[in-house]
Design a protein around this motif. Structure first.
Motif, PDB file in Angstrom:
ATOM      1  N   THR A 108     -88.403  53.002  87.805  1.00 26.02           N
ATOM      2  CA  THR A 108     -89.823  52.829  88.139  1.00 26.02           C
ATOM      3  C   THR A 108     -90.445  54.184  88.464  1.00 26.02           C
ATOM      4  O   THR A 108     -89.728  55.158  88.708  1.00 26.02           O
ATOM      5  CB  THR A 108     -89.971  51.908  89.368  1.00 26.02           C
ATOM      6  N   PRO A 109     -91.778  54.245  88.515  1.00 29.76           N
ATOM      7  CA  PRO A 109     -92.423  55.496  88.949  1.00 29.76           C
ATOM      8  C   PRO A 109     -91.973  55.924  90.356  1.00 29.76           C
ATOM      9  O   PRO A 109     -91.827  57.111  90.623  1.00 29.76           O
ATOM     10  CB  PRO A 109     -93.912  55.161  88.917  1.00 29.76           C
ATOM     11  N   GLU A 110     -91.705  54.963  91.206  1.00 28.97           N
ATOM     12  CA  GLU A 110     -91.231  55.284  92.559  1.00 28.97           C
ATOM     13  C   GLU A 110     -89.837  55.925  92.505  1.00 28.97           C
ATOM     14  O   GLU A 110     -89.539  56.861  93.254  1.00 28.97           O
ATOM     15  CB  GLU A 110     -91.208  54.030  93.445  1.00 28.97           C
ATOM     16  N   ASP A 111     -88.978  55.398  91.628  1.00 28.57           N
ATOM     17  CA  ASP A 111     -87.647  55.982  91.453  1.00 28.57           C
ATOM     18  C   ASP A 111     -87.763  57.421  90.942  1.00 28.57           C
ATOM     19  O   ASP A 111     -87.029  58.310  91.385  1.00 28.57           O
ATOM     20  CB  ASP A 111     -86.817  55.175  90.453  1.00 28.57           C
ATOM     21  N   THR A 112     -88.686  57.626  90.009  1.00 29.44           N
ATOM     22  CA  THR A 112     -88.896  58.970  89.463  1.00 29.44           C
ATOM     23  C   THR A 112     -89.366  59.911  90.560  1.00 29.44           C
ATOM     24  O   THR A 112     -88.876  61.044  90.672  1.00 29.44           O
ATOM     25  CB  THR A 112     -89.922  58.936  88.315  1.00 29.44           C
ATOM     26  N   GLU A 113     -90.281  59.465  91.391  1.00 22.04           N
ATOM     27  CA  GLU A 113     -90.778  60.290  92.500  1.00 22.04           C
ATOM     28  C   GLU A 113     -89.656  60.627  93.474  1.00 22.04           C
ATOM     29  O   GLU A 113     -89.520  61.773  93.908  1.00 22.04           O
ATOM     30  CB  GLU A 113     -91.919  59.569  93.235  1.00 22.04           C
ATOM     31  N   ALA A 114     -88.821  59.660  93.784  1.00 26.08           N
ATOM     32  CA  ALA A 114     -87.690  59.907  94.688  1.00 26.08           C
ATOM     33  C   ALA A 114     -86.719  60.909  94.075  1.00 26.08           C
ATOM     34  O   ALA A 114     -86.207  61.802  94.761  1.00 26.08           O
ATOM     35  CB  ALA A 114     -86.979  58.595  95.021  1.00 26.08           C
ATOM     36  N   ILE A 155     -82.956  55.250  87.762  1.00 28.63           N
ATOM     37  CA  ILE A 155     -84.375  55.610  87.721  1.00 28.63           C
ATOM     38  C   ILE A 155     -85.069  54.685  86.736  1.00 28.63           C
ATOM     39  O   ILE A 155     -84.934  54.827  85.522  1.00 28.63           O
ATOM     40  CB  ILE A 155     -84.558  57.090  87.332  1.00 28.63           C
ATOM     41  N   GLN A 166     -88.177  64.358  94.340  1.00 27.01           N
ATOM     42  CA  GLN A 166     -88.054  64.863  95.708  1.00 27.01           C
ATOM     43  C   GLN A 166     -86.631  65.345  95.969  1.00 27.01           C
ATOM     44  O   GLN A 166     -86.429  66.360  96.653  1.00 27.01           O
ATOM     45  CB  GLN A 166     -88.461  63.785  96.710  1.00 27.01           C
TER      46      GLN A 166
END
Length: 122
Positions: free
Chosen positions: A65-71, A63, A74
């Protein structure tokens, strides 16, 4: 969390249920002892379990990036929804005892047995 979208499970669901049946009542009993009124709330327990999840995510090297955090978030939501559905579906009837209620009863019985054994030894 797994580096890919596919979960990386290595422990059986039965083992996870066994751990949860001990951990959650132990958290509740600890909070009850800490509370001036002897009261524990679902929010306190959920917040603590969320802290446990957050410590795993904070330490996860996948984790970044912000995208990794969002994934990751989820995935956590998916895991919680899966267990909530399985626990509801596992009830003997819609009004039957919850996994939590059965876990608390088992936890209290185990504590009583330990206390009885200690009393017998003294």
């Amino acid at each position: 969390m797994a580096a890919s979208p596919t979960p990386d499970f290595t422990v059986s669901d039965a083992d996870k249920l066994a751990i949860a049946s001990h951990v959650v009542p132990a958290i509740m009993e600890s909070f009850r002892a800490m509370s001036a009124e002897g009261v524990v709330t679902a929010d306190d327990v959920i917040d603590t379990l969320s802290l446990g999840i957050a410590t795993m995510l904070e330490n996860d090297t996948h984790i970044r990036t912000p995208e990794d955090t969002e994934a990751a978030m989820q995935s956590v939501e998916t895991f919680v929804n899966r267990w909530a559905r399985r626990l509801r579906d596992g009830r003997s009837s819609p009004d039957g005892p919850s996994f939590l209620a059965k876990s608390i009863d088992k936890y209290r019985a185990e504590l009583a047995e330990i206390e009885a054994q200690a009393a017998d030894q003294s």
